[in-house]
Design an enzyme around this catalytic site. Sequence first.
Site, PDB file in Angstrom:
ATOM      1  CD  GLU A  26     -10.991   0.348  -0.859  1.00 34.23           C
ATOM      2  OE1 GLU A  26      -9.964  -0.434  -0.937  1.00 34.23           O
ATOM      3  OE2 GLU A  26     -11.159   1.251   0.194  1.00 34.23           O
ATOM      4  CB  CYS A  77      -5.037   0.931   3.557  1.00 30.25           C
ATOM      5  SG  CYS A  77      -4.167  -0.521   4.348  1.00 30.25           S
ATOM      6  CG  HIS A  84      -8.654  -1.258   2.117  1.00 34.43           C
ATOM      7  ND1 HIS A  84      -8.223  -0.793   0.815  1.00 34.43           N
ATOM      8  CD2 HIS A  84      -7.566  -1.926   2.892  1.00 34.43           C
ATOM      9  CE1 HIS A  84      -6.926  -1.035   0.744  1.00 34.43           C
ATOM     10  NE2 HIS A  84      -6.508  -1.502   2.023  1.00 34.43           N
TER      11      HIS A  84
END
Length: 236
Positions: free
Chosen positions: A215, A114, A213
């Site tokens: 994650e 990001c 993102h």
Amino acid sequence: MKPLIGLTSYREHARWGVWSQAADLLPSVYADAIVRAGGVPVLLPPASDDPDAAAAVVERLDGLVISGGADVDPAQYGEEPQERTVVVRPDRDAWELALLTSAAAANLPTLGVCRGMQVMAVAAGGTLEQHVPDLVGHEEHNPQPGVFGDTSVSTSADSVLRSILGPAVTVRCHHHQSVRSHPGYVATAWAADGSLEAMESEGTRFCLGVQWHPEMGRDQRLFDALVGAASGSRAC
């Protein structure tokens, strides 16, 4: 030995226990993803902008993640802030730009997440779009504070990104800025509205930036690829 992966972190006011003070922190999902991929995560707080300090850190790392966070200061790419560019962290900008300079010189495997992708572009002499909704006419990339939007992206043929994720993937986004220009990088993924969602280095080094993102949602593939590249670099 397991590869050592540096994760850049926030410096924010935080509360825990009886304390309320400035703290260096990062959502634990980043470190968890690195551990699952077989690496050892190390937080890199924005405590210095000294190029020698950045070089010393990079020398000890096997891989680097430039994590998400606040807007990049437009002064870093020669522009004035627009009305919606209001939260910047000059200390973090300086530290991450120094890290990226040293990482490039050391051929260090790098993943930008990001904001991380945006910092990578700026470090290379690129520029940013300061408010994506002005370009695409909707807020789906950043639905509301604290909420991720689901975005479908398509990857380019013959890219490293496609070899990892395939031709299309649905990702979690939370950004109102994006990369406009990215010298030294090839654009490799786009949303349906035309927004640039990923880029990668033109050379052989593992160096990817994604606007989403990974994650979030436990999609391990990009972190597995980073740690795999870091393991190969350590072996060499």
